[in-house]
Write a protein that holds these residues in place. Structure first.
Motif, PDB file in Angstrom:
ATOM      1  N   MET A 106       0.831  -1.204   0.000  1.00 36.91           N
ATOM      2  CA  MET A 106       0.000   0.000   0.000  1.00 36.91           C
ATOM      3  C   MET A 106       0.866   1.255   0.000  1.00 36.91           C
ATOM      4  O   MET A 106       0.581   2.221  -0.718  1.00 36.91           O
ATOM      5  CB  MET A 106      -0.923  -0.017   1.223  1.00 36.91           C
ATOM      6  CG  MET A 106      -1.916   1.143   1.266  1.00 36.91           C
ATOM      7  SD  MET A 106      -2.966   1.063   2.740  1.00 36.91           S
ATOM      8  CE  MET A 106      -3.800  -0.504   2.458  1.00 36.91           C
ATOM      9  N   ILE A 107       1.956   1.209   0.804  1.00 35.86           N
ATOM     10  CA  ILE A 107       2.874   2.355   0.842  1.00 35.86           C
ATOM     11  C   ILE A 107       3.494   2.592  -0.524  1.00 35.86           C
ATOM     12  O   ILE A 107       3.604   3.728  -1.004  1.00 35.86           O
ATOM     13  CB  ILE A 107       3.963   2.131   1.915  1.00 35.86           C
ATOM     14  CG1 ILE A 107       3.357   2.249   3.306  1.00 35.86           C
ATOM     15  CG2 ILE A 107       5.104   3.154   1.747  1.00 35.86           C
ATOM     16  CD1 ILE A 107       4.295   1.853   4.426  1.00 35.86           C
ATOM     17  N   ASN A 108       3.922   1.486  -1.186  1.00 38.69           N
ATOM     18  CA  ASN A 108       4.496   1.620  -2.527  1.00 38.69           C
ATOM     19  C   ASN A 108       3.480   2.200  -3.503  1.00 38.69           C
ATOM     20  O   ASN A 108       3.811   3.049  -4.333  1.00 38.69           O
ATOM     21  CB  ASN A 108       4.990   0.261  -3.024  1.00 38.69           C
ATOM     22  CG  ASN A 108       6.179  -0.243  -2.235  1.00 38.69           C
ATOM     23  OD1 ASN A 108       6.935   0.557  -1.667  1.00 38.69           O
ATOM     24  ND2 ASN A 108       6.368  -1.547  -2.181  1.00 38.69           N
ATOM     25  N   THR A 109       2.235   1.711  -3.395  1.00 38.67           N
ATOM     26  CA  THR A 109       1.189   2.237  -4.278  1.00 38.67           C
ATOM     27  C   THR A 109       0.944   3.713  -4.022  1.00 38.67           C
ATOM     28  O   THR A 109       0.870   4.524  -4.965  1.00 38.67           O
ATOM     29  CB  THR A 109      -0.116   1.453  -4.081  1.00 38.67           C
ATOM     30  OG1 THR A 109       0.122   0.061  -4.327  1.00 38.67           O
ATOM     31  CG2 THR A 109      -1.195   1.949  -5.021  1.00 38.67           C
ATOM     32  N   ILE A 110       0.832   4.068  -2.732  1.00 42.15           N
ATOM     33  CA  ILE A 110       0.594   5.470  -2.385  1.00 42.15           C
ATOM     34  C   ILE A 110       1.777   6.333  -2.809  1.00 42.15           C
ATOM     35  O   ILE A 110       1.602   7.451  -3.329  1.00 42.15           O
ATOM     36  CB  ILE A 110       0.335   5.597  -0.869  1.00 42.15           C
ATOM     37  CG1 ILE A 110      -0.987   4.921  -0.507  1.00 42.15           C
ATOM     38  CG2 ILE A 110       0.319   7.061  -0.448  1.00 42.15           C
ATOM     39  CD1 ILE A 110      -1.253   4.856   0.979  1.00 42.15           C
ATOM     40  N   THR A 111       3.004   5.813  -2.605  1.00 41.57           N
ATOM     41  CA  THR A 111       4.207   6.562  -3.013  1.00 41.57           C
ATOM     42  C   THR A 111       4.214   6.788  -4.517  1.00 41.57           C
ATOM     43  O   THR A 111       4.534   7.878  -4.998  1.00 41.57           O
ATOM     44  CB  THR A 111       5.469   5.802  -2.583  1.00 41.57           C
ATOM     45  OG1 THR A 111       5.440   5.588  -1.169  1.00 41.57           O
ATOM     46  CG2 THR A 111       6.719   6.588  -2.948  1.00 41.57           C
ATOM     47  N   ARG A 112       3.852   5.720  -5.275  1.00 44.11           N
ATOM     48  CA  ARG A 112       3.819   5.844  -6.728  1.00 44.11           C
ATOM     49  C   ARG A 112       2.760   6.849  -7.161  1.00 44.11           C
ATOM     50  O   ARG A 112       3.002   7.702  -8.027  1.00 44.11           O
ATOM     51  CB  ARG A 112       3.558   4.480  -7.364  1.00 44.11           C
ATOM     52  CG  ARG A 112       3.625   4.491  -8.883  1.00 44.11           C
ATOM     53  CD  ARG A 112       3.547   3.086  -9.451  1.00 44.11           C
ATOM     54  NE  ARG A 112       2.307   2.417  -9.098  1.00 44.11           N
ATOM     55  CZ  ARG A 112       2.202   1.451  -8.204  1.00 44.11           C
ATOM     56  NH1 ARG A 112       3.264   1.046  -7.537  1.00 44.11           N
ATOM     57  NH2 ARG A 112       1.034   0.877  -7.955  1.00 44.11           N
ATOM     58  N   GLU A 113       1.573   6.739  -6.542  1.00 43.97           N
ATOM     59  CA  GLU A 113       0.511   7.689  -6.880  1.00 43.97           C
ATOM     60  C   GLU A 113       0.902   9.110  -6.496  1.00 43.97           C
ATOM     61  O   GLU A 113       0.624  10.062  -7.237  1.00 43.97           O
ATOM     62  CB  GLU A 113      -0.780   7.291  -6.162  1.00 43.97           C
ATOM     63  CG  GLU A 113      -1.395   5.998  -6.677  1.00 43.97           C
ATOM     64  CD  GLU A 113      -2.617   5.594  -5.872  1.00 43.97           C
ATOM     65  OE1 GLU A 113      -2.896   6.255  -4.852  1.00 43.97           O
ATOM     66  OE2 GLU A 113      -3.294   4.621  -6.273  1.00 43.97           O
TER      67      GLU A 113
END
Length: 397
Positions: A106-113
């Motif tokens: 989720m952190i990676n997704t949020i960071t990417r977004e």
């Protein structure tokens, strides 16, 4: 066990008793006989005491064994409880590891977004910052304003000089030759300005047009049977890569107003594609000049035309476009911050030799122009009435 111990004691005591009897006196024999009469009573009492002691010891040991058994059972139960707790803890750890992995994902997704949003925000901010802001220069561009200013200087130093000499060799007066070259630069700038504007309009129009293949068939005679009656832009035929011709219509997109972001991309496209169109621009400009002035062995002038078209084309595809200063009127003060003197010094304007280049209209200076000044006490100029007549007849700006 107690009887065997008593027997062992008796076996150890018999040899000693025999030896003692051999050494005894009659008095001792009498005493011994009394002892022998009392011995069974003492032995019986001692055996009973030892038996009681051993029985107590056995009871103590049994109680200790019972306690140890209870402690053993307690430890076994504790170990089983610990194993159960360990299993529960492992299950919790596995759950936490799974949750941690999900959190990392989720952190990676949020960071990417977040990065994508920052990039979009940066693009929007960059667009807002670049929009009609000539102070922001794209250093990666080969035709950025500073490079164009260098080309503009080289145009005056090289092609202008060759064309000037060619015109003089053909019999043109010096001032007339200067005026012809000066007018050529302005003509080229206006021509490429119109061309750049039309090119931008074409890009915007093309962006609003969506080509698509119509349903239906095409007869041998070329008539197209449509299966629908949609209102579209007139049909144009395209050549399919396989060799077959397909009928394509240009259908306007419902949203006819382009966003500023889209327009900015189109302006960047116009600028990026500008070098690819230089030859066409040069050819169109030269053809227009030849219709006005018939060619007469003007090799240097043609080179000057071509370079003027190229440089001014690059000027006009910028956002905002570069600008040329308008010619100052004769007799006005000589602005040394915009022009350098041509062949003599002075404080008043006589005539313009080469216009100055600005970053944008009324903007900062990129390259100084050249003009011929005169001293106010010397009259209207060096050429006096002769130059005045020539300039009045040719200067249009």
């Amino acid at each position: 066990m107690i009887l065997s111990q008593i027997q062992n004691w008796e076996q150890k005591l018999l040899p000693r008793e025999t030896e003692r009897q051999q050494k005894t006196t009659p008095q001792m024999v009498v005493g011994d006989q009394r002892d022998k009469e009392q011995q069974p009573i003492v032995a019986s009492t001692t055996a009973e005491a030892k038996h009681d002691s051993l029985a107590k010891r056995i009871e103590e040991l049994q109680r200790e064994v019972s306690k140890l058994q209870m402690r053993y059972d307690s430890k076994v139960a504790e170990i089983m409880e610990n194993n159960k707790t360990v299993q529960q803890q492992r299950a919790i750890i596995n759950g936490l590891e799974k949750e941690t992995k999900e959190q990392h994902a989720m952190i990676n997704t949020i960071t990417r977004e977040k990065q994508e949003l920052l990039n979009r925000l940066s693009e929007v901010a960059g667009h807002k910052l670049r929009e009609n802001n000539a102070a922001i220069t794209d250093l990666s561009s080969a035709i950025r304003p500073t490079k164009i200013a260098e080309l503009y200087k080289e145009l005056y130093d090289n092609q202008w000089t060759d064309a000037f000499e060619e015109l003089k060799d053909q019999g043109y007066p010096e001032i007339t030759a200067i005026q012809i070259l000066n007018n050529t630069v302005y003509d080229s700038f206006e021509f490429t300005s119109d061309l750049s504007r039309q090119y931008m309009e074409h890009l915007e129009f093309s962006t609003k047009i969506l080509p698509y293949q119509k349903e239906g068939s095409q007869k041998a005679g070329g008539q197209n049977h449509q299966s629908h009656t949609a209102k579209t832009v007139p049909v144009r035929n395209l050549q399919h890569p396989a060799g077959n011709r397909i009928t394509v219509e240009q259908k306007p997109i419902p949203t006819k107003v382009l966003s500023e972001e889209c327009k900015d991309l189109l302006r960047q496209l116009r600028k990026t594609s500008a070098p690819a169109h230089v030859e066409e621009v040069q050819m169109c400009f030269i053809e227009g000049k030849k219709r006005k002035v018939p060619p007469n062995n003007q090799k240097a002038m043609n080179a000057f035309y071509k370079e003027c078209a190229k440089v001014t084309w690059y000027m006009n595809v910028q956002t905002p476009p570069l600008s040329l200063t308008s010619s100052p009127a004769r007799g006005t003060p000589f602005l040394t911050d915009l022009y350098t003197p041509y062949t003599q010094s002075g404080n008043m304007v006589d005539y313009v030799v080469w216009p100055a280049c600005l970053l944008h209209e009324n903007g900062p200076l990129l390259r100084k122009g050249v003009l011929q000044p005169f001293k106010s006490e010397e009259g209207v100029g060096v050429e006096k009435e002769k130059s005045k007549n020539a300039l009045d007849g040719g200067q249009t700006r």
